[in-house]
Write a protein that holds these residues in place. Sequence first.
Motif, PDB file in Angstrom:
ATOM      1  N   THR A   3       0.845  -1.197   0.000  1.00 48.24           N
ATOM      2  CA  THR A   3       0.000   0.000   0.000  1.00 48.24           C
ATOM      3  C   THR A   3       0.876   1.242   0.000  1.00 48.24           C
ATOM      4  O   THR A   3       1.299   1.716   1.054  1.00 48.24           O
ATOM      5  N   GLY A   4       1.134   1.770  -1.181  1.00 51.78           N
ATOM      6  CA  GLY A   4       1.959   2.963  -1.296  1.00 51.78           C
ATOM      7  C   GLY A   4       1.350   4.167  -0.624  1.00 51.78           C
ATOM      8  O   GLY A   4       2.068   4.975  -0.015  1.00 51.78           O
ATOM      9  N   SER A   5       0.031   4.313  -0.689  1.00 50.30           N
ATOM     10  CA  SER A   5      -0.614   5.475  -0.069  1.00 50.30           C
ATOM     11  C   SER A   5      -0.443   5.457   1.443  1.00 50.30           C
ATOM     12  O   SER A   5      -0.257   6.509   2.069  1.00 50.30           O
ATOM     13  N   ALA A   6      -0.454   4.282   2.046  1.00 47.56           N
ATOM     14  CA  ALA A   6      -0.234   4.190   3.490  1.00 47.56           C
ATOM     15  C   ALA A   6       1.227   4.465   3.836  1.00 47.56           C
ATOM     16  O   ALA A   6       1.520   5.155   4.816  1.00 47.56           O
ATOM     17  N   ALA A   7       2.148   3.959   3.032  1.00 44.74           N
ATOM     18  CA  ALA A   7       3.575   4.168   3.295  1.00 44.74           C
ATOM     19  C   ALA A   7       3.954   5.640   3.172  1.00 44.74           C
ATOM     20  O   ALA A   7       4.697   6.171   4.001  1.00 44.74           O
ATOM     21  N   LYS A  60       2.293 -11.790   5.742  1.00 45.92           N
ATOM     22  CA  LYS A  60       1.260 -12.753   6.169  1.00 45.92           C
ATOM     23  C   LYS A  60       0.471 -13.316   4.996  1.00 45.92           C
ATOM     24  O   LYS A  60      -0.133 -14.368   5.099  1.00 45.92           O
ATOM     25  N   LEU A  61       0.501 -12.601   3.853  1.00 45.68           N
ATOM     26  CA  LEU A  61      -0.183 -13.071   2.644  1.00 45.68           C
ATOM     27  C   LEU A  61       0.697 -13.981   1.794  1.00 45.68           C
ATOM     28  O   LEU A  61       0.248 -14.514   0.791  1.00 45.68           O
ATOM     29  N   GLY A  62       1.968 -14.091   2.181  1.00 45.92           N
ATOM     30  CA  GLY A  62       2.906 -14.835   1.345  1.00 45.92           C
ATOM     31  C   GLY A  62       3.356 -14.038   0.141  1.00 45.92           C
ATOM     32  O   GLY A  62       3.870 -14.589  -0.829  1.00 45.92           O
ATOM     33  N   ARG A  63       3.152 -12.706   0.162  1.00 47.04           N
ATOM     34  CA  ARG A  63       3.546 -11.819  -0.933  1.00 47.04           C
ATOM     35  C   ARG A  63       4.345 -10.651  -0.358  1.00 47.04           C
ATOM     36  O   ARG A  63       3.891  -9.511  -0.359  1.00 47.04           O
ATOM     37  N   PRO A  64       5.543 -10.910   0.174  1.00 49.55           N
ATOM     38  CA  PRO A  64       6.313  -9.834   0.787  1.00 49.55           C
ATOM     39  C   PRO A  64       6.608  -8.716  -0.203  1.00 49.55           C
ATOM     40  O   PRO A  64       6.995  -8.977  -1.344  1.00 49.55           O
ATOM     41  N   SER A  65       6.394  -7.488   0.241  1.00 43.28           N
ATOM     42  CA  SER A  65       6.587  -6.305  -0.590  1.00 43.28           C
ATOM     43  C   SER A  65       7.414  -5.292   0.184  1.00 43.28           C
ATOM     44  O   SER A  65       7.129  -5.017   1.347  1.00 43.28           O
ATOM     45  N   TYR A  66       8.418  -4.743  -0.472  1.00 44.90           N
ATOM     46  CA  TYR A  66       9.244  -3.706   0.138  1.00 44.90           C
ATOM     47  C   TYR A  66       8.919  -2.376  -0.533  1.00 44.90           C
ATOM     48  O   TYR A  66       8.981  -2.272  -1.753  1.00 44.90           O
ATOM     49  N   LEU A  67       8.562  -1.390   0.256  1.00 41.48           N
ATOM     50  CA  LEU A  67       8.265  -0.052  -0.240  1.00 41.48           C
ATOM     51  C   LEU A  67       9.289   0.907   0.347  1.00 41.48           C
ATOM     52  O   LEU A  67       9.446   0.981   1.567  1.00 41.48           O
ATOM     53  N   ASP A  68       9.993   1.626  -0.510  1.00 44.36           N
ATOM     54  CA  ASP A  68      10.959   2.624  -0.066  1.00 44.36           C
ATOM     55  C   ASP A  68      10.263   3.974  -0.038  1.00 44.36           C
ATOM     56  O   ASP A  68       9.684   4.405  -1.042  1.00 44.36           O
ATOM     57  N   ALA A  69      10.310   4.638   1.115  1.00 48.83           N
ATOM     58  CA  ALA A  69       9.630   5.922   1.268  1.00 48.83           C
ATOM     59  C   ALA A  69      10.609   6.946   1.823  1.00 48.83           C
ATOM     60  O   ALA A  69      11.514   6.616   2.590  1.00 48.83           O
ATOM     61  N   SER A  70      10.412   8.200   1.419  1.00 51.61           N
ATOM     62  CA  SER A  70      11.241   9.279   1.940  1.00 51.61           C
ATOM     63  C   SER A  70      10.415  10.555   2.001  1.00 51.61           C
ATOM     64  O   SER A  70       9.409  10.706   1.318  1.00 51.61           O
ATOM     65  N   ALA A  71      10.875  11.457   2.866  1.00 53.24           N
ATOM     66  CA  ALA A  71      10.260  12.769   3.004  1.00 53.24           C
ATOM     67  C   ALA A  71      11.367  13.780   3.223  1.00 53.24           C
ATOM     68  O   ALA A  71      12.379  13.477   3.864  1.00 53.24           O
ATOM     69  N   THR A  72      11.189  14.970   2.696  1.00 52.51           N
ATOM     70  CA  THR A  72      12.158  16.046   2.910  1.00 52.51           C
ATOM     71  C   THR A  72      11.490  17.172   3.682  1.00 52.51           C
ATOM     72  O   THR A  72      10.283  17.406   3.552  1.00 52.51           O
ATOM     73  N   LYS A  73      12.324  17.848   4.483  1.00 57.53           N
ATOM     74  CA  LYS A  73      11.844  18.947   5.313  1.00 57.53           C
ATOM     75  C   LYS A  73      12.687  20.194   5.064  1.00 57.53           C
ATOM     76  O   LYS A  73      13.877  20.101   4.821  1.00 57.53           O
ATOM     77  N   SER A  74      12.025  21.335   5.145  1.00 55.45           N
ATOM     78  CA  SER A  74      12.702  22.624   5.060  1.00 55.45           C
ATOM     79  C   SER A  74      11.988  23.577   5.998  1.00 55.45           C
ATOM     80  O   SER A  74      10.767  23.757   5.886  1.00 55.45           O
ATOM     81  N   ALA A 118       8.200  17.509   0.585  1.00 55.31           N
ATOM     82  CA  ALA A 118       7.952  16.472  -0.426  1.00 55.31           C
ATOM     83  C   ALA A 118       7.933  15.106   0.241  1.00 55.31           C
ATOM     84  O   ALA A 118       8.612  14.888   1.241  1.00 55.31           O
ATOM     85  N   THR A 119       7.143  14.207  -0.318  1.00 45.51           N
ATOM     86  CA  THR A 119       7.144  12.807   0.098  1.00 45.51           C
ATOM     87  C   THR A 119       7.200  11.944  -1.159  1.00 45.51           C
ATOM     88  O   THR A 119       6.673  12.325  -2.204  1.00 45.51           O
ATOM     89  N   PHE A 120       7.846  10.801  -1.034  1.00 46.04           N
ATOM     90  CA  PHE A 120       8.012   9.897  -2.164  1.00 46.04           C
ATOM     91  C   PHE A 120       7.845   8.465  -1.690  1.00 46.04           C
ATOM     92  O   PHE A 120       8.184   8.144  -0.555  1.00 46.04           O
ATOM     93  N   VAL A 121       7.352   7.606  -2.569  1.00 51.92           N
ATOM     94  CA  VAL A 121       7.281   6.174  -2.297  1.00 51.92           C
ATOM     95  C   VAL A 121       7.536   5.444  -3.608  1.00 51.92           C
ATOM     96  O   VAL A 121       7.158   5.918  -4.683  1.00 51.92           O
ATOM     97  N   GLY A 122       8.208   4.314  -3.520  1.00 54.94           N
ATOM     98  CA  GLY A 122       8.492   3.540  -4.717  1.00 54.94           C
ATOM     99  C   GLY A 122       8.927   2.137  -4.355  1.00 54.94           C
ATOM    100  O   GLY A 122       9.065   1.787  -3.184  1.00 54.94           O
ATOM    101  N   GLY A 123       9.144   1.354  -5.363  1.00 58.81           N
ATOM    102  CA  GLY A 123       9.584  -0.020  -5.182  1.00 58.81           C
ATOM    103  C   GLY A 123       9.449  -0.755  -6.501  1.00 58.81           C
ATOM    104  O   GLY A 123       9.199  -0.152  -7.539  1.00 58.81           O
ATOM    105  N   HIS A 124       9.620  -2.041  -6.456  1.00 57.35           N
ATOM    106  CA  HIS A 124       9.473  -2.889  -7.639  1.00 57.35           C
ATOM    107  C   HIS A 124       8.190  -3.692  -7.495  1.00 57.35           C
ATOM    108  O   HIS A 124       7.728  -3.949  -6.392  1.00 57.35           O
ATOM    109  N   CYS A 125       7.625  -4.089  -8.620  1.00 58.43           N
ATOM    110  CA  CYS A 125       6.378  -4.849  -8.543  1.00 58.43           C
ATOM    111  C   CYS A 125       6.402  -6.017  -9.512  1.00 58.43           C
ATOM    112  O   CYS A 125       7.200  -6.066 -10.442  1.00 58.43           O
TER     113      CYS A 125
END
Length: 86
Positions: free
Chosen positions: A18-22, A49-63, A69-76
């Motif tokens: 769930t990219g929106s949650a990350a 728990k679904l047997g479908r492990p997913s890694y989501l890389d997320a970052s945020a920048t502050k000033s 800015a916020t970002f999320v990505g990964g492979h699918c």
Amino acid sequence: FQSRRFAPDLGVLEDAATGSAAVALIGLLASLDSLPEGAIHKTFLQGVKLGRPSYLDASATKSGSAITATFVGGHCVPVMRGVLLA
């Protein structure tokens, strides 16, 4: 972090990635971080728990203590395809 997302009212017992949650969580974590400038990076593991492990890389920048800015990505792995007709 390991996370899980449930939406049974929408017919989704559990979402494997769930990219929106990350991206929302990384924004929250950045807002709670005491440093006023810079970036925060986290990797979220979901779907184990679904047997479908997913890694989501997320970052945020502050000033000036504000999230700029916020970002999320990964492979699918595609599990279906579709076309929207207008």
